[in-house]
Design a protein around this motif. Structure first.
Motif, PDB file in Angstrom:
ATOM      1  N   HIS A   1     -26.923  -9.688  -0.101  1.00 27.92           N
ATOM      2  CA  HIS A   1     -26.118  -8.925  -0.007  1.00 27.92           C
ATOM      3  C   HIS A   1     -25.024  -8.833   0.113  1.00 27.92           C
ATOM      4  CE1 HIS A   1     -23.650  -6.666   3.985  1.00 27.92           C
ATOM      5  NE2 HIS A   1     -24.378  -5.452   3.767  1.00 27.92           N
ATOM      6  N   GLU A   2     -24.278  -9.633  -0.031  1.00 27.09           N
ATOM      7  CA  GLU A   2     -22.563 -10.043  -0.604  1.00 27.09           C
ATOM      8  C   GLU A   2     -23.119  -9.571  -2.003  1.00 27.09           C
ATOM      9  OE1 GLU A   2     -21.685 -13.841   1.059  1.00 27.09           O
ATOM     10  OE2 GLU A   2     -21.673 -13.009   2.830  1.00 27.09           O
ATOM     11  N   MET A   3     -23.584  -9.623  -3.072  1.00 29.86           N
ATOM     12  CA  MET A   3     -24.043  -9.235  -4.542  1.00 29.86           C
ATOM     13  C   MET A   3     -24.168  -8.013  -4.569  1.00 29.86           C
ATOM     14  SD  MET A   3     -26.509 -12.381  -5.533  1.00 29.86           S
ATOM     15  CE  MET A   3     -25.509 -13.074  -7.091  1.00 29.86           C
ATOM     16  N   SER A   4     -23.744  -6.922  -3.770  1.00 31.51           N
ATOM     17  CA  SER A   4     -23.843  -5.488  -4.416  1.00 31.51           C
ATOM     18  C   SER A   4     -22.979  -4.464  -2.802  1.00 31.51           C
ATOM     19  CB  SER A   4     -25.475  -5.273  -4.207  1.00 31.51           C
ATOM     20  OG  SER A   4     -25.870  -4.577  -2.787  1.00 31.51           O
ATOM     21  N   ASP A   5     -23.229  -3.190  -3.900  1.00 29.15           N
ATOM     22  CA  ASP A   5     -22.384  -3.084  -2.344  1.00 29.15           C
ATOM     23  C   ASP A   5     -23.391  -2.186  -1.556  1.00 29.15           C
ATOM     24  OD1 ASP A   5     -23.989  -0.567  -3.617  1.00 29.15           O
ATOM     25  OD2 ASP A   5     -22.227   0.413  -4.443  1.00 29.15           O
ATOM     26  N   TYR A   6     -24.064  -3.102  -1.253  1.00 25.89           N
ATOM     27  CA  TYR A   6     -25.035  -2.458  -0.109  1.00 25.89           C
ATOM     28  C   TYR A   6     -24.702  -1.983   0.819  1.00 25.89           C
ATOM     29  CZ  TYR A   6     -29.072  -1.769   2.905  1.00 25.89           C
ATOM     30  OH  TYR A   6     -30.088  -1.428   4.064  1.00 25.89           O
ATOM     31  N   PRO A   7     -24.191  -1.038   2.356  1.00 30.43           N
ATOM     32  CA  PRO A   7     -23.572  -1.085   3.146  1.00 30.43           C
ATOM     33  C   PRO A   7     -23.640  -2.109   4.030  1.00 30.43           C
ATOM     34  CG  PRO A   7     -24.638   1.443   2.614  1.00 30.43           C
ATOM     35  CD  PRO A   7     -25.602   0.213   1.817  1.00 30.43           C
ATOM     36  N   LYS A   8     -22.225  -1.976   4.999  1.00 29.32           N
ATOM     37  CA  LYS A   8     -21.988  -3.690   5.900  1.00 29.32           C
ATOM     38  C   LYS A   8     -23.376  -2.707   7.209  1.00 29.32           C
ATOM     39  CE  LYS A   8     -18.338  -4.791   9.021  1.00 29.32           C
ATOM     40  NZ  LYS A   8     -18.558  -3.867  10.441  1.00 29.32           N
ATOM     41  N   ILE A   9     -23.712  -4.228   7.061  1.00 28.75           N
ATOM     42  CA  ILE A   9     -24.765  -4.642   8.294  1.00 28.75           C
ATOM     43  C   ILE A   9     -24.688  -5.413   8.756  1.00 28.75           C
ATOM     44  CG2 ILE A   9     -26.383  -4.939   6.778  1.00 28.75           C
ATOM     45  CD1 ILE A   9     -28.589  -3.733   8.816  1.00 28.75           C
ATOM     46  N   ASP A  10     -24.736  -5.752  10.326  1.00 28.17           N
ATOM     47  CA  ASP A  10     -24.403  -7.298  10.983  1.00 28.17           C
ATOM     48  C   ASP A  10     -25.405  -8.018  11.357  1.00 28.17           C
ATOM     49  OD1 ASP A  10     -23.446  -9.364  13.023  1.00 28.17           O
ATOM     50  OD2 ASP A  10     -22.249  -8.478  14.815  1.00 28.17           O
ATOM     51  N   PHE A  11     -25.382  -8.930   9.982  1.00 26.01           N
ATOM     52  CA  PHE A  11     -27.064 -10.184  10.363  1.00 26.01           C
ATOM     53  C   PHE A  11     -26.575 -10.959  10.789  1.00 26.01           C
ATOM     54  CE2 PHE A  11     -27.085  -8.007   5.791  1.00 26.01           C
ATOM     55  CZ  PHE A  11     -28.578  -7.628   5.667  1.00 26.01           C
ATOM     56  N   GLU A  12     -25.867 -11.636  11.442  1.00 26.43           N
ATOM     57  CA  GLU A  12     -25.033 -12.154  12.313  1.00 26.43           C
ATOM     58  C   GLU A  12     -25.359 -11.651  13.865  1.00 26.43           C
ATOM     59  OE1 GLU A  12     -24.629 -15.636  12.244  1.00 26.43           O
ATOM     60  OE2 GLU A  12     -24.448 -14.962  10.135  1.00 26.43           O
TER      61      GLU A  12
ATOM     62  N   ASP B   1     -33.759  -3.901   0.623  1.00 25.43           N
ATOM     63  CA  ASP B   1     -32.548  -3.072   0.426  1.00 25.43           C
ATOM     64  C   ASP B   1     -31.935  -4.012  -0.507  1.00 25.43           C
ATOM     65  OD1 ASP B   1     -33.611  -0.666   1.243  1.00 25.43           O
ATOM     66  OD2 ASP B   1     -31.653  -0.665   2.777  1.00 25.43           O
ATOM     67  N   CYS B   2     -31.394  -5.196  -0.199  1.00 26.23           N
ATOM     68  CA  CYS B   2     -30.702  -6.058  -0.353  1.00 26.23           C
ATOM     69  C   CYS B   2     -31.640  -6.124  -2.073  1.00 26.23           C
ATOM     70  CB  CYS B   2     -30.048  -6.824   0.641  1.00 26.23           C
ATOM     71  SG  CYS B   2     -29.106  -6.880   1.446  1.00 26.23           S
ATOM     72  N   GLN B   3     -32.748  -6.479  -1.978  1.00 27.97           N
ATOM     73  CA  GLN B   3     -33.147  -7.089  -3.047  1.00 27.97           C
ATOM     74  C   GLN B   3     -32.774  -5.877  -3.883  1.00 27.97           C
ATOM     75  OE1 GLN B   3     -37.131  -7.831  -1.681  1.00 27.97           O
ATOM     76  NE2 GLN B   3     -36.830 -10.023  -1.376  1.00 27.97           N
ATOM     77  N   ALA B   4     -32.977  -4.179  -3.418  1.00 27.93           N
ATOM     78  CA  ALA B   4     -33.188  -3.344  -4.123  1.00 27.93           C
ATOM     79  C   ALA B   4     -31.950  -2.652  -5.472  1.00 27.93           C
ATOM     80  CB  ALA B   4     -33.709  -1.644  -3.296  1.00 27.93           C
TER      81      ALA B   4
END
Ligand SMILES: Cc1cc2nc3c(=O)[nH]c(=O)nc-3n(C[C@H](O)[C@H](O)[C@H](O)COP(=O)(O)OP(=O)(O)OC[C@H]3O[C@@H](n4cnc5c(N)ncnc54)[C@H](O)[C@@H]3O)c2cc1C
Ligand SMILES: NC(=O)c1ccc[n+]([C@@H]2O[C@H](COP(=O)([O-])OP(=O)(O)OC[C@H]3O[C@@H](n4cnc5c(N)ncnc54)[C@H](OP(=O)(O)O)[C@@H]3O)[C@@H](O)[C@H]2O)c1
Length: 443
Positions: A377-388, A323-326
Motif C-alpha cells: 500500500h505504501e508503495m503506490s498512490d492507492y488511496p488511504k484505508i485503515d489496515f490497522e 488493489d494494492c497489488q494492481a
C-alpha cells in the motif's frame, strides 16, 4: 506503445483495469490494455453460474460459488479504498452480505467508465510464450471457434486459483451408492435436505458447505478433517471426526473408528493452481499458501519481471489487497517503480517465505498478510484505508467464529474507509433463507 495483456476479468483483473483507469484520470499516459475473459461476463467467481462440468463450448466451468453463499468475512475487511460501500449503496449496509450484493458492489466500481470496452469476453487464453522480448499470446474466440495470436510487452495473470478442484480418491468410492462431488460443483444445499452428508476437509469450504447443509435441512453432517479439526461448537446434527479411512457400501469409516451411513460425500479438499495456458518456464507452481515463492512483492515473476501474477496467495485480505497489488504492478509496468537487483529480490522473497513458514495460528497469519498488504500500500498512490482497523476486525471475526459459528455473521463492523458502522441485519443468518439483493437491502 507498450501493450499489456490481462488474463481474467474477475476481481483481480478488474483491480488491474481500475488501476490504469485511475492513472489515466490523473492525466498520465497509460499503455494499451487488453483483458481476456473466457466467460461471457465479468466478476470472476462472483458471476454465479448454475453450470457445472463444462459450458456450451466444452470449456471447463470456472465458477465455484453456490446459491445462498454469504460473505464469510466482514465486508469492511475487503472494502475498496476508492469506492466505499456507502458510496455504492448510498447508505450503510450490514457487514456480511450475500453474494449478489457483493457482486453488485464489485461491478458498481467498474461500470461507469470505459473499462468494459477493454475486455474481450468469451475469449480464452490458450498459450503464453516469451520470445524476442515479447509475450506471444494465443487466444480462442469461443463463440466463433477461431484462434488468434497477438504480442504483448507485459502479461498480468489474473485467472484465479479456486476453479480447478483437487479431487483425492478414497477406497470404496467407486462402489459408493450415493453422490460424490467436489465443493467446486456444489450449487444448492436444498439437494441434501433430509440426507446424511459427509464433508471432507477442514477449511472454509468444509465449514461453510457443512453449515449450508445444516441450515437447509440435511439430516446429519459428519465432517472428516485430515490434519487439524476446525474445532467449532457445531450445532446438533453436526460432528467433526478424524479423516476418512474408507467407504464400505454406503458406510463411511473414519480413522478414529467412527462409522456413519452416508447418502452423499462432498469433497471440500481445495483447489489447484493450474495454468496450462502459460509456458512452463513462466508458470507459477505452488500449493495454496500465504506467500507463494518466486513472486517479488507477491506479484512480479522473479525470472521475468514483465510477467505479473495477481491474487495468487491464500486469502484473508481480498479485494483491497488485490488493489494494492494492481496499483503496485501498474507502477512497475509504467516504469514509476524501479525493481532492485536480482540479489535483493531473491533476499526479499526468501525473507517473506521464511516468515510464512513460521506462522502457527490464524492471528499470526492475519498479521502476516496485513503487514504484506501494508507494505504494498505504501508503495503506490492507492488511496488511504485503515489496515490497522482491518487487522483488528479480522481477529475479532475469528474470535466471534470460535464463540458461535452460527451467529458470527450477525455481527457488525466499522468501515476502514468512511468509519460508518454496519447496521445489524434484519434477519439472523441462520434464519435468512432468501439471499437476494432486494431482501437483504430491505427494498
Ligand atoms: C467458494 C468460494 C467463496 C468465496 N467467498 C469469498 C468471500 O466471501 N469473500 C472474499 O473476499 N473472497 C471469497 N472468495 C475468494 C475469491 O478468491 C476472491 O473473492 C476473488 O474471486 C478472486 O478473484 P480473482 O480475480 O483472483 O479470481 P476469479 O474470481 O477466479 O476470476 C478469474 C477470472 O479469470 C478467468 N479466466 C481463467 N482462466 C482464463 C483464461 N485462460 N483465459 C481467459 N480468462 C480466464 C475466469 O473465467 C474468471 O472470470 C471465495 C472463493 C471461493 C472459491
Ligand atoms: N464465502 C464463503 O462463505 C466461502 C465458502 C467457501 C469457500 N470460501 C473461500 O474459498 C477459498 C477456498 O477454500 P477451500 O476450503 O475450498 O480451500 P483451502 O482453504 O485451500 O482448503 C483445502 C482443504 O482441503 C483439505 N484437504 C486437501 N486434501 C485433502 C485430502 N486428501 N483429504 C482430506 N482433506 C484434504 C485441506 O486439509 P489439510 O489442512 O489437512 O491439508 C484443507 O482443509 C477460500 O478463499 C475461502 O475463503 C468462502
Amino acid at each position: 506503445m507498450t501493450k499489456i495483456a490481462i488474463i481474467g476479468a474477475g476481481p483481480c483483473g478488474l483491480s488491474m483495469l481500475r488501476a490504469f483507469e485511475q492513472a489515466e484520470k490523473k492525466g498520465e499516459k497509460i499503455p494499451e490494455v487488453v483483458c481476456f475473459e473466457k466467460q461471457a461476463d465479468w466478476g470472476g467467481l462472483w458471476n454465479y453460474s448454475w453450470r457445472t462440468g463444462s459450458d456450451q463450448y466444452g470449456d471447463p466451468v470456472p465458477n465455484s460459488m453456490y446459491r445462498y453463499l454469504w460473505s464469510n468475512g466482514p465486508k469492511e475487511c475487503l472494502e475498496f479504498a476508492d469506492y466505499s460501500f456507502d458510496e455504492h449503496f448510498r447508505k450503510p449496509i450490514p457487514s456480511f452480505p450475500p453474494r449478489a450484493v457483493l457482486y453488485d458492489y464489485i461491478l458498481g466500481r467498474v461500470s461507469k467508465g470505459n473499462i468494459k470496452n477493454k475486455i474481450k469476453f468469451n475469449t480464452k487464453v490458450t498459450s503464453t510464450i516469451y520470445k524476442n522480448d515479447k509475450f506471444e499470446i494465443s487466444y480462442l474466440d469461443k463463440t466463433n471457434d477461431t484462434t488468434s495470436k497477438d504480442n504483448f510487452d507485459y502479461v498480468v495473470v489474473a485467472s484465479g486459483h479456486f476453479s480447478v478442484p483437487f479431487i483425492p480418491e478414497y477406497e470404496g468410492m467407486s462402489s459408493f451408492p450415493g453422490r460424490i462431488l467436489h465443493s467446486h460443483d456444489f450449487r444448492d444445499a436444498e439437494e441434501f435436505r433430509g440426507k446424511n452428508v459427509i464433508v471432507l476437509g477442514s477449511s472454509y469450504s468444509a465449514e461453510d458447505i457443512a453449515l449450508q447443509c445444516h441450515k437447509y435441512g440435511a439430516n446429519s453432517i459428519t465432517i472428516g478433517y485430515r490434519h487439524n479439526p476446525m474445532g467449532f461448537k457445531w450445532p446438533k446434527g453436526m460432528k467433526e471426526v478424524h479423516y476418512l479411512d474408507r467407504l464400505d457400501g454406503k458406510k463411511a469409516i473414519f480413522k478414529d473408528g467412527t462409522e456413519q451411513d452416508a447418502d452423499a460425500i462432498i469433497l471440500c479438499t481445495g483447489y489447484l493452481h493450474h495454468f496450462p495456458f502459460i509456458d512452463e518456464s513462466l508458470r507459477l507452481k505452488t500449493r495454496n499458501r500465504l506467500y507463494p515463492p518466486k513472486l517479488y512483492k507477491g506479484v512480479v515473476w522473479q525470472d521475468n519481471h514483465k510477467l505479473i501474477y495477481l491474487g495468487m496467495q491464500d486469502q484473508f485480505h481480498t479485494f483491497n489487497m488485490f488493489d494494492c497489488q494492481a496499483w503496485y504492478a501498474r507502477d512497475v509496468m509504467m516504469g514509476k517503480i524501479k525493481l532492485p537487483s536480482d540479489d535483493e529480490i531473491n533476499n526479499d522473497i526468501n525473507k517473506w517465505v521464511a516468515m510464512e513458514e513460521k506462522l502457527e495460528n490464524p492471528d499470526q497469519m492475519i498479521d502476516f498478510q496485513t503487514e504484506y498488504t501494508k507494505e504494498l500500500h505504501e508503495m503506490s498512490d492507492y488511496p488511504k484505508i485503515d489496515f490497522e482497523l482491518i487487522r483488528k476486525h479480522f481477529k475479532e471475526w475469528e474470535h466471534h467464529k470460535v464463540e458461535d459459528i452460527l451467529t458470527y455473521r450477525n455481527k457488525s463492523f466499522s468501515s476502514p474507509v468512511t468509519g460508518s458502522v454496519g447496521p445489524i441485519h434484519h434477519t439472523p443468518w441462520s434464519e435468512a433463507m432468501d439471499d437476494s439483493l432486494k431482501t437483504f437491502l430491505n427494498k
